[in-house]
Design a protein around this motif. Structure first.
Motif, PDB file in Angstrom:
ATOM      1  N   PRO A 229       0.829  -1.209   0.000  1.00 29.52           N
ATOM      2  CA  PRO A 229       0.000   0.000   0.000  1.00 29.52           C
ATOM      3  C   PRO A 229       0.862   1.258   0.000  1.00 29.52           C
ATOM      4  O   PRO A 229       1.958   1.282   0.568  1.00 29.52           O
ATOM      5  CB  PRO A 229      -0.798  -0.131   1.307  1.00 29.52           C
ATOM      6  CG  PRO A 229      -0.814  -1.597   1.608  1.00 29.52           C
ATOM      7  CD  PRO A 229       0.505  -2.114   1.130  1.00 29.52           C
ATOM      8  N   LEU A 230       0.370   2.316  -0.639  1.00 35.62           N
ATOM      9  CA  LEU A 230       1.068   3.599  -0.674  1.00 35.62           C
ATOM     10  C   LEU A 230       0.781   4.354   0.613  1.00 35.62           C
ATOM     11  O   LEU A 230      -0.377   4.507   1.014  1.00 35.62           O
ATOM     12  CB  LEU A 230       0.598   4.418  -1.880  1.00 35.62           C
ATOM     13  CG  LEU A 230       0.797   3.775  -3.252  1.00 35.62           C
ATOM     14  CD1 LEU A 230       0.219   4.668  -4.350  1.00 35.62           C
ATOM     15  CD2 LEU A 230       2.271   3.483  -3.510  1.00 35.62           C
ATOM     16  N   VAL A 231       1.833   4.838   1.260  1.00 33.85           N
ATOM     17  CA  VAL A 231       1.699   5.485   2.563  1.00 33.85           C
ATOM     18  C   VAL A 231       2.497   6.780   2.579  1.00 33.85           C
ATOM     19  O   VAL A 231       3.664   6.809   2.190  1.00 33.85           O
ATOM     20  CB  VAL A 231       2.200   4.565   3.698  1.00 33.85           C
ATOM     21  CG1 VAL A 231       2.133   5.292   5.039  1.00 33.85           C
ATOM     22  CG2 VAL A 231       1.380   3.278   3.750  1.00 33.85           C
ATOM     23  N   MET A 261      -2.481   4.880   3.166  1.00 33.75           N
ATOM     24  CA  MET A 261      -2.668   5.649   4.405  1.00 33.75           C
ATOM     25  C   MET A 261      -2.002   7.011   4.280  1.00 33.75           C
ATOM     26  O   MET A 261      -0.944   7.148   3.648  1.00 33.75           O
ATOM     27  CB  MET A 261      -2.027   4.868   5.567  1.00 33.75           C
ATOM     28  CG  MET A 261      -2.184   5.476   6.926  1.00 33.75           C
ATOM     29  SD  MET A 261      -3.865   5.222   7.578  1.00 33.75           S
ATOM     30  CE  MET A 261      -3.755   6.195   9.084  1.00 33.75           C
ATOM     31  N   VAL A 262      -2.630   8.031   4.895  1.00 33.40           N
ATOM     32  CA  VAL A 262      -2.065   9.376   4.989  1.00 33.40           C
ATOM     33  C   VAL A 262      -2.150   9.836   6.434  1.00 33.40           C
ATOM     34  O   VAL A 262      -3.191   9.698   7.083  1.00 33.40           O
ATOM     35  CB  VAL A 262      -2.823  10.389   4.103  1.00 33.40           C
ATOM     36  CG1 VAL A 262      -2.192  11.766   4.214  1.00 33.40           C
ATOM     37  CG2 VAL A 262      -2.850   9.939   2.653  1.00 33.40           C
ATOM     38  N   GLY A 263      -1.041  10.390   6.950  1.00 31.03           N
ATOM     39  CA  GLY A 263      -1.025  10.987   8.283  1.00 31.03           C
ATOM     40  C   GLY A 263      -1.005  12.501   8.190  1.00 31.03           C
ATOM     41  O   GLY A 263      -0.149  13.075   7.508  1.00 31.03           O
ATOM     42  N   GLU A 299     -12.455   7.303   5.315  1.00 34.97           N
ATOM     43  CA  GLU A 299     -12.220   7.477   6.750  1.00 34.97           C
ATOM     44  C   GLU A 299     -11.400   6.346   7.369  1.00 34.97           C
ATOM     45  O   GLU A 299     -10.965   6.460   8.512  1.00 34.97           O
ATOM     46  CB  GLU A 299     -13.548   7.627   7.495  1.00 34.97           C
ATOM     47  CG  GLU A 299     -14.420   6.397   7.515  1.00 34.97           C
ATOM     48  CD  GLU A 299     -15.676   6.595   8.361  1.00 34.97           C
ATOM     49  OE1 GLU A 299     -16.046   5.640   9.070  1.00 34.97           O
ATOM     50  OE2 GLU A 299     -16.266   7.688   8.321  1.00 34.97           O
ATOM     51  N   ASP A 300     -11.163   5.266   6.616  1.00 35.88           N
ATOM     52  CA  ASP A 300     -10.353   4.166   7.134  1.00 35.88           C
ATOM     53  C   ASP A 300      -8.877   4.289   6.761  1.00 35.88           C
ATOM     54  O   ASP A 300      -8.084   3.398   7.094  1.00 35.88           O
ATOM     55  CB  ASP A 300     -10.876   2.827   6.597  1.00 35.88           C
ATOM     56  CG  ASP A 300     -12.267   2.492   7.110  1.00 35.88           C
ATOM     57  OD1 ASP A 300     -12.602   2.903   8.236  1.00 35.88           O
ATOM     58  OD2 ASP A 300     -13.026   1.831   6.375  1.00 35.88           O
ATOM     59  N   ARG A 301      -8.487   5.374   6.091  1.00 34.42           N
ATOM     60  CA  ARG A 301      -7.108   5.495   5.601  1.00 34.42           C
ATOM     61  C   ARG A 301      -6.475   6.820   5.990  1.00 34.42           C
ATOM     62  O   ARG A 301      -5.530   7.267   5.340  1.00 34.42           O
ATOM     63  CB  ARG A 301      -7.081   5.311   4.083  1.00 34.42           C
ATOM     64  CG  ARG A 301      -7.658   3.983   3.613  1.00 34.42           C
ATOM     65  CD  ARG A 301      -7.624   3.845   2.099  1.00 34.42           C
ATOM     66  NE  ARG A 301      -8.385   2.675   1.675  1.00 34.42           N
ATOM     67  CZ  ARG A 301      -9.681   2.694   1.381  1.00 34.42           C
ATOM     68  NH1 ARG A 301     -10.365   3.840   1.455  1.00 34.42           N
ATOM     69  NH2 ARG A 301     -10.299   1.589   1.014  1.00 34.42           N
ATOM     70  N   VAL A 302      -6.980   7.450   7.034  1.00 36.12           N
ATOM     71  CA  VAL A 302      -6.456   8.742   7.490  1.00 36.12           C
ATOM     72  C   VAL A 302      -6.105   8.653   8.966  1.00 36.12           C
ATOM     73  O   VAL A 302      -6.859   8.081   9.760  1.00 36.12           O
ATOM     74  CB  VAL A 302      -7.493   9.872   7.269  1.00 36.12           C
ATOM     75  CG1 VAL A 302      -6.994  11.181   7.860  1.00 36.12           C
ATOM     76  CG2 VAL A 302      -7.781  10.053   5.782  1.00 36.12           C
ATOM     77  N   GLY A 303      -4.949   9.203   9.319  1.00 36.82           N
ATOM     78  CA  GLY A 303      -4.530   9.270  10.717  1.00 36.82           C
ATOM     79  C   GLY A 303      -3.770  10.553  10.962  1.00 36.82           C
ATOM     80  O   GLY A 303      -3.938  11.547  10.242  1.00 36.82           O
ATOM     81  N   LEU A 304      -2.931  10.534  11.976  1.00 42.52           N
ATOM     82  CA  LEU A 304      -2.130  11.698  12.346  1.00 42.52           C
ATOM     83  C   LEU A 304      -0.662  11.408  12.075  1.00 42.52           C
ATOM     84  O   LEU A 304      -0.197  10.287  12.275  1.00 42.52           O
ATOM     85  CB  LEU A 304      -2.345  12.043  13.823  1.00 42.52           C
ATOM     86  CG  LEU A 304      -3.797  12.302  14.249  1.00 42.52           C
ATOM     87  CD1 LEU A 304      -3.856  12.605  15.740  1.00 42.52           C
ATOM     88  CD2 LEU A 304      -4.427  13.437  13.438  1.00 42.52           C
TER      89      LEU A 304
END
Length: 358
Positions: A229-231, A261-263, A299-304
């Motif tokens: 996965p691209l992060v 995922m994106v932080g 909303e399942d691929r966003v964090g800090l």
């Protein structure tokens, strides 16, 4: 706020190790004492982590440039383009990288179980359940990696599970975006042949490849080559802040399509529409970026991805103890507790599960 009311936060990026490395190098503090007992300086230590609900994250090893302008002072005009440091030599990069890796190991050894280097998501969950800070070893800029990947193997054995090919400068593997505003992230050439080999080796070892700081051509080279996965551990929405460091909607869509995922980066210059380093930045600006990221990646691929100890963050947050104020602002913005838990830690753990197993 009681501990039971805190939203646990697993964070995509911090520069604590660089701060501690510099303190040791200048004789201004012993790293283990500064972290375990607490300090008034910087953003992260163990007492403030517990106060803010910080349960762990990716702890960056960043080979520092030989010389660099004060970013906080330089990134204030209506537009800017900072001169970046020259290439960093392998020997200098290995010296600082090993020094910061040593600090990470010593923090674990001296903490009596309160700080743990984690190599799997199961180990992260175990640390969280036992009120320990879960640290994933991360590299920000692969200058210390030699062409035969000997150093990569050694660091992987020591716990390395996340690697950014570049910081915002060029190296043997790729080209980072400059600190430029306004600017597209399309600022140079893509991966070198050595960079493509490094992506393949990281896939083989289950090391997350961090796309933050990488220019756009490099991003698309990784997207075409990587099986994982691209992060992007600490990047924001270019549509809201047209800084070279931020991600275009097309890049965000590719991250979504890869189940990546994106932080969210707390650095104010990557949040504000005017691109300036200014601590007087409202938390509503962070909420707007999260809205945009969720719109594009889900909303399942966003964090800090705070960039604590590496950036000027909004004064209302201040440091890691201020994380509950961000959560309260997001709650007031309309995010329910289920979404806050996803953003706080659940999405990162799920993304690492997908990446480490890839």
């Amino acid at each position: 706020m009681s501990k039971s009311d805190l939203i646990p936060v697993f964070d995509g990026h911090n520069d604590l190790l660089l701060r501690l490395y510099n303190a040791e190098a200048t004789g201004t503090g012993e790293p283990e004492v500064l972290f375990l007992e607490g300090t008034r300086g910087g953003h992260i230590d163990l007492p403030r982590s517990r106060e803010g609900g910080f349960v762990g994250g990716m702890f960056a090893i960043f080979p520092p440039p030989l010389q660099m302008e004060d970013l906080s002072r330089s990134m204030r005009g209506a537009s800017y383009q900072l001169a970046l440091p020259p290439l960093l030599g392998l020997s200098d990069a290995q010296t600082s990288t090993l020094g910061m890796a040593s600090i990470l190991i010593r923090l674990e050894r001296r903490s009596a179980g309160a700080f743990r280097i984690c190599r799997t998501v199961a180990e992260i969950r175990s640390a969280m359940s036992e009120d320990a800070v879960a640290a994933v070893m991360h590299i920000e800029g692969a200058e210390a990696i030699d062409p035969r990947f000997v150093m990569l193997d050694i660091l992987h054995a020591a716990g390395l599970r996340s690697l950014g090919l570049v910081w915002s400068r060029s190296n043997a593997f790729a080209h980072g975006v400059p600190f430029r505003f306004p600017s597209s992230p399309d600022t140079g050439e893509g991966l070198t042949d050595a960079g493509k080999d490094l992506v393949r080796r990281c896939n083989e070892l289950g090391i997350l490849i961090d796309l933050s700081h990488l220019n756009e051509k490099g991003f698309w080279d990784v997207a075409a080559l990587s099986k994982a996965p691209l992060v992007a551990t600490h990047s924001n929405a270019h549509a809201l802040c047209p800084h070279a460091r931020n991600l275009t909607d097309r890049q965000l869509d590719a991250i979504r399509d890869s189940d990546g995922m994106v932080g969210l980066n707390f650095a104010t210059s990557f949040l504000r529409p005017d691109g300036t380093m200014n601590a007087n930045t409202g938390l509503d600006t962070m909420a707007q970026h999260l809205d945009h990221l969720i719109e594009h990646v889900g909303e399942d691929r966003v964090g800090l991805g705070s960039d604590f100890d590496g950036a000027l963050v909004p004064a209302e947050i201040g440091d890691v103890a201020g994380l509950p104020r961000l959560m309260e602002a997001l709650r007031a913005h309309g995010y329910d507790d289920a979404l806050l838990r996803k953003i706080g830690h659940e999405n990162w753990l799920a993304a690492l599960d997908r990446t480490f197993a890839a």
